[in-house]
Design a protein around this motif. Sequence first.
Motif, mmCIF file in Angstrom:
data_model
loop_
_atom_site.group_PDB
_atom_site.id
_atom_site.type_symbol
_atom_site.label_atom_id
_atom_site.label_comp_id
_atom_site.label_asym_id
_atom_site.label_seq_id
_atom_site.Cartn_x
_atom_site.Cartn_y
_atom_site.Cartn_z
ATOM 1 N N PRO A 175 0.808 -1.234 0.000
ATOM 2 C CA PRO A 175 0.000 0.000 0.000
ATOM 3 C C PRO A 175 0.834 1.273 0.000
ATOM 4 C CG PRO A 175 -0.750 -1.543 1.696
ATOM 5 C CD PRO A 175 0.573 -2.030 1.209
ATOM 6 N N ALA A 176 2.092 1.173 0.428
ATOM 7 C CA ALA A 176 2.949 2.356 0.524
ATOM 8 C C ALA A 176 3.710 2.650 -0.762
ATOM 9 C CB ALA A 176 3.953 2.165 1.677
ATOM 10 N N MET A 177 3.602 1.773 -1.768
ATOM 11 C CA MET A 177 4.408 1.944 -2.972
ATOM 12 C C MET A 177 4.159 3.258 -3.705
ATOM 13 S SD MET A 177 4.455 -2.016 -4.317
ATOM 14 C CE MET A 177 4.994 -1.587 -5.960
ATOM 15 N N PRO A 178 2.913 3.687 -3.921
ATOM 16 C CA PRO A 178 2.730 4.992 -4.591
ATOM 17 C C PRO A 178 3.351 6.159 -3.817
ATOM 18 C CG PRO A 178 0.697 3.709 -4.669
ATOM 19 C CD PRO A 178 1.629 2.988 -3.731
ATOM 20 N N ASP A 179 3.201 6.169 -2.495
ATOM 21 C CA ASP A 179 3.789 7.250 -1.684
ATOM 22 C C ASP A 179 5.305 7.160 -1.660
ATOM 23 O OD1 ASP A 179 1.333 8.310 -1.139
ATOM 24 O OD2 ASP A 179 1.121 7.364 0.822
ATOM 25 N N LEU A 184 0.057 5.755 6.209
ATOM 26 C CA LEU A 184 -0.724 6.973 6.351
ATOM 27 C C LEU A 184 -0.312 7.775 7.578
ATOM 28 C CD1 LEU A 184 -3.134 8.320 4.825
ATOM 29 C CD2 LEU A 184 -4.631 7.252 6.516
ATOM 30 N N TRP A 185 -0.010 7.076 8.679
ATOM 31 C CA TRP A 185 0.294 7.740 9.946
ATOM 32 C C TRP A 185 1.772 8.087 10.116
ATOM 33 C CZ3 TRP A 185 -2.808 3.582 13.133
ATOM 34 C CH2 TRP A 185 -4.185 3.807 12.963
ATOM 35 N N TYR A 186 2.676 7.193 9.672
ATOM 36 C CA TYR A 186 4.093 7.364 9.989
ATOM 37 C C TYR A 186 5.016 7.429 8.771
ATOM 38 C CZ TYR A 186 2.308 5.836 14.520
ATOM 39 O OH TYR A 186 1.578 5.719 15.673
ATOM 40 N N GLY A 187 4.504 7.205 7.587
ATOM 41 C CA GLY A 187 5.344 7.215 6.396
ATOM 42 C C GLY A 187 5.689 5.810 5.937
ATOM 43 N N TRP A 188 6.144 5.698 4.702
ATOM 44 C CA TRP A 188 6.342 4.384 4.085
ATOM 45 C C TRP A 188 7.446 3.570 4.767
ATOM 46 C CZ3 TRP A 188 11.134 3.368 2.076
ATOM 47 C CH2 TRP A 188 11.943 4.465 1.740
ATOM 48 N N ASN A 189 8.447 4.229 5.376
ATOM 49 C CA ASN A 189 9.514 3.483 6.045
ATOM 50 C C ASN A 189 8.987 2.621 7.183
ATOM 51 O OD1 ASN A 189 10.653 6.258 5.086
ATOM 52 N ND2 ASN A 189 12.423 4.880 5.130
ATOM 53 N N ALA A 230 7.165 6.036 -4.056
ATOM 54 C CA ALA A 230 7.625 6.518 -5.361
ATOM 55 C C ALA A 230 7.709 8.034 -5.374
ATOM 56 C CB ALA A 230 6.688 6.021 -6.458
ATOM 57 N N ARG A 231 6.690 8.699 -4.842
ATOM 58 C CA ARG A 231 6.702 10.167 -4.798
ATOM 59 C C ARG A 231 7.795 10.683 -3.867
ATOM 60 N NH1 ARG A 231 1.038 9.382 -5.568
ATOM 61 N NH2 ARG A 231 0.685 9.018 -3.352
ATOM 62 N N SER A 232 7.968 10.015 -2.720
ATOM 63 C CA SER A 232 8.970 10.456 -1.752
ATOM 64 C C SER A 232 10.386 10.336 -2.307
ATOM 65 C CB SER A 232 8.841 9.632 -0.470
ATOM 66 O OG SER A 232 9.870 9.929 0.443
ATOM 67 N N LEU A 233 10.642 9.263 -3.043
ATOM 68 C CA LEU A 233 11.992 9.018 -3.573
ATOM 69 C C LEU A 233 12.187 9.627 -4.954
ATOM 70 C CD1 LEU A 233 12.440 5.290 -2.458
ATOM 71 C CD2 LEU A 233 13.344 7.342 -1.349
ATOM 72 N N GLY A 234 11.145 10.216 -5.515
ATOM 73 C CA GLY A 234 11.264 10.865 -6.817
ATOM 74 C C GLY A 234 11.448 9.911 -7.973
ATOM 75 N N VAL A 235 10.768 8.762 -7.932
ATOM 76 C CA VAL A 235 10.877 7.781 -9.011
ATOM 77 C C VAL A 235 9.491 7.503 -9.584
ATOM 78 C CG1 VAL A 235 12.953 6.717 -8.043
ATOM 79 C CG2 VAL A 235 10.701 5.830 -7.398
ATOM 80 N N ASP A 236 9.457 6.878 -10.770
ATOM 81 C CA ASP A 236 8.173 6.598 -11.404
ATOM 82 C C ASP A 236 7.662 5.219 -11.003
ATOM 83 O OD1 ASP A 236 9.667 4.756 -12.886
ATOM 84 O OD2 ASP A 236 9.794 6.041 -14.654
ATOM 85 N N ILE A 237 6.479 4.876 -11.501
ATOM 86 C CA ILE A 237 5.824 3.636 -11.117
ATOM 87 C C ILE A 237 6.632 2.401 -11.529
ATOM 88 C CG2 ILE A 237 4.421 3.694 -13.212
ATOM 89 C CD1 ILE A 237 2.226 2.245 -11.769
ATOM 90 N N VAL A 265 15.845 1.632 6.756
ATOM 91 C CA VAL A 265 16.593 2.889 6.893
ATOM 92 C C VAL A 265 16.988 3.482 5.539
ATOM 93 C CG1 VAL A 265 17.488 2.206 9.143
ATOM 94 C CG2 VAL A 265 18.826 1.698 7.093
ATOM 95 N N ALA A 266 16.531 2.869 4.446
ATOM 96 C CA ALA A 266 16.917 3.329 3.110
ATOM 97 C C ALA A 266 16.406 4.737 2.840
ATOM 98 C CB ALA A 266 16.383 2.366 2.060
ATOM 99 N N GLN A 267 17.257 5.541 2.213
ATOM 100 C CA GLN A 267 16.895 6.907 1.844
ATOM 101 C C GLN A 267 16.877 7.112 0.330
ATOM 102 O OE1 GLN A 267 15.884 9.267 4.086
ATOM 103 N NE2 GLN A 267 16.008 7.596 5.569
#
Length: 402
Positions: free
Chosen positions: A32-36, A160-165, A38-45, A95-97
């Motif tokens: 469920p976190a994959m779309p978010d 939704l609450w804490y981020g994809w990490n 992608a946006r956070s890391l600046g990559v496409d689908i 811990v990946a950035q």
Amino acid sequence: MKTASIHPSSSLMTLLSAMALTSPLALNLFVPAMPDAARSLGVDINTIQLTFTSYLLMLAVGQLISGPLADFFGRRPVLLWGLALHIIGSALAAVAQDISFLVAGRVLQALGGSTAMSLARTVIVDLYGRQGAAGKMGYMVMAIAIAQSIAPTLGGFLNLWYGWNATLLLPIVIGSVVMAATFKWLPETCEQKSDNLRLGRVLGQYGNVLTSSEYLGYALSTTFIATAFYMFVGSSPYIVIDLFGGNSAQFGSWFLAVSLAFMAGSFLSTRLAKWLNIDRMVMLGNSLSLFGAGLLLLFALEAKLSMFTLFLPMALVTFGRGFSQPNAQSGAIACASGSAGTASGLMGFIQLLTGGLMAQITPWLMQQGLVVLMSSILAAPVLAIICHSYSWHRRSAKATHA
């Protein structure tokens, strides 16, 4: 320790089920976190899809390796090392950035988790034999279904609450608990270990397993049904978020229907195993999956896809999978007497390699339109029925001439 001295118990089945669900839980928490992400890391689908595809592919490769290793070293030590690698990979991914470290962590996470998935099945066949394993395998598949039902919902809210990490932290805890329990309670179940681990001999073992048309029929049947599920998982988060305007928590909540149906089918398969043999159970499950996939295509053709018409027909697909998967898996493994670990690992490799490749091209299928995507999902149970029917015919012919 020899198999004859081991007395299977409910606690041992609980441990084996916990092993089997470790890797599917880690896989589905992140979906469920994959779309978010992608946006956070600046990559496409297509790029973020690598975190899903690489996981499936390494599950495939890992099971191919773990089977021969377990036949040589025994089930217990290979399981422990695999769980340790799963924990390390989970920590790296958490811990990946950037996308490179995220994919690397997922690769290690899957490589270690593949050992638990493959060898939990093998241990059941070690302990219960072909027909006895079919019923017990249903409990394991049900445990996986529970993990799959909880993981997307939990992952959706964590994202939704804490981020994809946050979706990558829980596998560290689960993996550590399962590893500790395995170290304390799992006995060695391999009665007769392989006498060498030379590459030529390992390839020979795989060659011997692959020459069994019965084995391939069962293995490909469960592979194609799983592929329908992987295509759905790879596409539905984007359908919900981008087409329906939903969020990750809504996706996770609706996905409960799909996973709970899988659990219900697995539970019923353990009950019906007393009255229906392996082949009738596989055919029943594949037929139910075919009907559900047909409904998906029908709603796509009529342009009537919604949360309801997307998730409930897929729930019927996975309900059927709950019937067919444990029976097809136990049937395949039992076809390779003396090489159960190799047979289980090869089956996992075939299933996950196919699923991973299809998951990676799922974004392309979506670009062609939902009708094309749903047609591809429908093709999966059709192929499953063809493969199993061939294997069933071969078994019946052998029984007639025996």
